[in-house]
Design a protein around this motif. Sequence first.
Motif, short mmCIF file in Angstrom:
data_model
loop_
_atom_site.label_atom_id
_atom_site.label_comp_id
_atom_site.label_asym_id
_atom_site.label_seq_id
_atom_site.Cartn_x
_atom_site.Cartn_y
_atom_site.Cartn_z
N VAL A 1 54.95 35.78 33.63
CA VAL A 1 55.14 34.55 34.13
C VAL A 1 54.20 34.44 35.69
O VAL A 1 53.45 33.42 35.78
CB VAL A 1 56.53 34.06 34.52
N ARG A 2 54.15 35.56 36.39
CA ARG A 2 53.29 35.70 37.46
C ARG A 2 51.88 35.75 37.07
O ARG A 2 51.09 35.81 38.06
CB ARG A 2 53.61 36.96 38.26
N GLY A 3 51.49 36.00 35.79
CA GLY A 3 50.05 36.28 35.31
C GLY A 3 49.66 37.68 35.59
O GLY A 3 48.33 37.82 35.65
N GLU A 4 50.27 38.76 35.89
CA GLU A 4 50.05 40.01 35.93
C GLU A 4 49.52 40.72 34.94
O GLU A 4 50.01 40.14 33.84
CB GLU A 4 51.09 41.02 36.70
N LYS A 5 48.61 41.71 35.18
CA LYS A 5 48.16 42.55 33.75
C LYS A 5 49.40 43.38 33.49
O LYS A 5 50.06 44.03 34.46
CB LYS A 5 46.85 43.26 34.16
N LEU A 6 49.57 43.52 32.07
CA LEU A 6 50.60 44.21 31.56
C LEU A 6 49.96 45.85 31.31
O LEU A 6 50.89 46.55 31.24
CB LEU A 6 51.17 43.49 30.41
N LEU A 7 48.84 45.70 30.77
CA LEU A 7 48.14 47.17 30.41
C LEU A 7 47.44 47.76 31.58
O LEU A 7 46.63 46.84 32.12
CB LEU A 7 47.50 47.00 29.07
N PRO A 8 47.33 48.98 31.57
CA PRO A 8 46.43 49.46 32.45
C PRO A 8 45.08 49.31 32.20
O PRO A 8 44.37 49.25 31.06
CB PRO A 8 46.66 50.93 32.74
N ASP A 9 44.17 49.32 33.29
CA ASP A 9 42.72 48.99 32.88
C ASP A 9 42.14 50.28 32.85
O ASP A 9 41.92 51.18 33.58
CB ASP A 9 41.99 48.40 34.10
N HIS A 10 41.72 50.68 31.54
CA HIS A 10 40.94 52.06 31.49
C HIS A 10 39.22 51.92 31.50
O HIS A 10 38.60 52.76 30.99
CB HIS A 10 41.42 52.63 30.06
N SER A 11 39.01 50.99 32.10
CA SER A 11 37.40 50.76 32.21
C SER A 11 36.90 52.07 33.08
O SER A 11 37.43 52.45 33.82
CB SER A 11 36.92 49.62 32.59
#
Length: 127
Positions: free
Chosen positions: A83-93
């Motif tokens: 709902v807050r629009g946060e990323k749920l998965l970690p960024d592995h870039s």
Amino acid sequence: MTTHVSPPASSRSSRRALRTAVLAAAPALALVASPVHADVPEGWGGETEVNSLDTLNALAIYVGAPLLLFVIILVAVYLPAMVRGEKLLPDHSAGEGQWIGGPRQGVAELPAPDNENSRAGGASGSW
């Protein structure tokens, strides 16, 4: 110098009497107690009633209930973040490499090697 004051004799005798009464009361109550006579509830007597659980109900209880609980907990954890629009998965870039404790300007601050035998400029290895 320390003077010990002992309690009066009447206090000691009353404690002794109380202790004796408490210790004598437990066996006396055990001897006075009698079993309670009550009828056996209906269905508990010699009747044998078997309640069987069919396969569908067993699956619903032992698989469906834990799965439902898992989904409820999952939604309770992830729904506020979604709902807050946060990323749920970690960024592995692949981000920039960090040199912790190294020069601030990167490799530009490192001294260049002066000749073939110089060790300036970073790590080296030979076989």
